[in-house]
Design an enzyme around this catalytic site. Sequence first.
Site, PDB file in Angstrom:
ATOM      1  N   HIS A  80      55.393  18.277  26.099  1.00  0.00           N
ATOM      2  CA  HIS A  80      56.224  18.307  27.128  1.00  0.00           C
ATOM      3  C   HIS A  80      57.575  18.495  26.751  1.00  0.00           C
ATOM      4  CE1 HIS A  80      59.570  15.732  28.973  1.00  0.00           C
ATOM      5  NE2 HIS A  80      59.341  16.350  29.855  1.00  0.00           N
ATOM      6  N   THR A  97      64.646  20.119  29.299  1.00  0.00           N
ATOM      7  CA  THR A  97      66.342  20.025  29.060  1.00  0.00           C
ATOM      8  C   THR A  97      67.002  20.445  30.514  1.00  0.00           C
ATOM      9  OG1 THR A  97      66.489  22.387  28.095  1.00  0.00           O
ATOM     10  CG2 THR A  97      66.365  20.380  26.581  1.00  0.00           C
ATOM     11  N   HIS A 141      58.067  15.557  14.139  1.00  0.00           N
ATOM     12  CA  HIS A 141      59.390  14.842  14.017  1.00  0.00           C
ATOM     13  C   HIS A 141      60.359  15.264  13.233  1.00  0.00           C
ATOM     14  CE1 HIS A 141      58.390  11.508  16.592  1.00  0.00           C
ATOM     15  NE2 HIS A 141      56.909  11.395  16.086  1.00  0.00           N
TER      16      HIS A 141
END
Lengths: 280, 280
Positions: free
Chosen positions: A118, A121, A151
């Site tokens: 997902h 913005t 990450h």
Amino acid sequence: MTNRTASSQEQNLASEWFLTLRDQICTAFEDLEYEFDPYKPGKFDFHPWKHRHEGGGVSGVMKGKVFEKVGVNISTVHGHFSENFAKKIPGTEKSSRYWASGISVVAHMQNPHVPAIHMNTRFIITGQSWFGGGVDLTPVFPIPQDTEDFHSALKKACHRYDTQCYEKFKKWCDDYFYLPHRKEPRGVGGIFYDHLHSSNWKADFSFTQDVGKTFLKIFPDIVRRRMLTPWTLDEREAQLKKRGRYVEFNLLYDRGTLFGLETGGNTEAILMSLPPLAKW
Amino acid sequence: MTNRTASSQEQNLASEWFLTLRDQICTAFEDLEYEFDPYKPGKFDFHPWKHRHEGGGVSGVMKGKVFEKVGVNISTVHGHFSENFAKKIPGTEKSSRYWASGISVVAHMQNPHVPAIHMNTRFIITGQSWFGGGVDLTPVFPIPQDTEDFHSALKKACHRYDTQCYEKFKKWCDDYFYLPHRKEPRGVGGIFYDHLHSSNWKADFSFTQDVGKTFLKIFPDIVRRRMLTPWTLDEREAQLKKRGRYVEFNLLYDRGTLFGLETGGNTEAILMSLPPLAKW
């Protein structure tokens, strides 16, 4: 804390960026379909829609062989919040008027070894203006290398904006994408931010662009690594059950979903986040 | 309007009735499985659970050949509501203590021509005491004869209690089982009632028993009529999409589901209402 509102030039820059990013994402995703099956690759269908108040958007959906169902929506809408709803939104003390533009992507994959993702913005203007967004990854079977690379890419994007923000946005994501009734996180996290309005609009905007560009790079990389991995029916079963949790999160807790439905947004566009098939 | 609270004899009568009804429903449903396939009929599995506060329940699930997934839950729980939650419940002005006992059934069927059904009745005690409940039918392809017989059976049960109540309870059901974001009813309706506390406890209890007995008679009748009807893959597809709406209703709007999750009930038992497989 209050902040200045935005100029019409800023509104245009933001909404044009979301449109550009949409085109790039759809092209990248269609490329993956082409790599998987050049003879019958999946293609996006685009449906424009109008908002109840003013403005509208375009929802794009592709049902392919890599992407079981992926929605890529952009919208630029404006109007007035209902009185009750305005209370929950900053900058609505003097007026309930709002303007909002954004992009939202949710991908549910065919192969149980490719994670769902997902990304969203947005740029919002009331009596204040701010950016918000996030990216989070939901594998059925987390693979440490993928999680780490995901990450790490987001961390770099955060560092380019502000060396302090990654830990904060990562924690925000972990707190947000959590199912209290299951005592389970939705996936392996990512970043989440809201009400981002420093004194430097250009920097805030660049960061939001960077989140989109990072997503555009890292997700296709992960898909390419895993889309040819063989899978079993048991793994497919586990994927469909994991998707049940995704549905639970989106309908019980997701603010974007509830925001959209409460403000009379386009139901099909809002619920494009729901998976094509899910089990309980 | 206030009312007296209940005696412990009434509490026992109510909770024992829900147990008796549970046994009768499970037997009737297993009989249907046996008629469909006497060699490998579906059977219920029962799972007892304890409530966070006190009390507990038993959730029964059968995954068969007629019933793709059916949950039959009974529970008798007591404790204190949280302060915020108590505000929404009558009779909590002096104390947040509650006692609640009930039965809940949700059936999702294999054959797309057999409707899904929901039935729930309950007896609740705070500073007041009352009955509540309802039955509603959700066919994928409504068949006028089934809808008519279903409503007619419920109308008779209502008339035995009070000649005025059927229209009210039918409308309550139509208003409740409605998806505003889809502008669609969940199914073809039924009855719904809450805070039922006349001056005659026995009559209120008899009505609640009658709702259960009516369900126990009419639903197996409808299942028998349709469980051997041939179906196509397109009809199965339509059934899975209809179930998507069922999920949307239960997670976005159903008070019972949200009540259960908010008061720390048993998640698996609460979400047994979700279908085994659904599409969007």
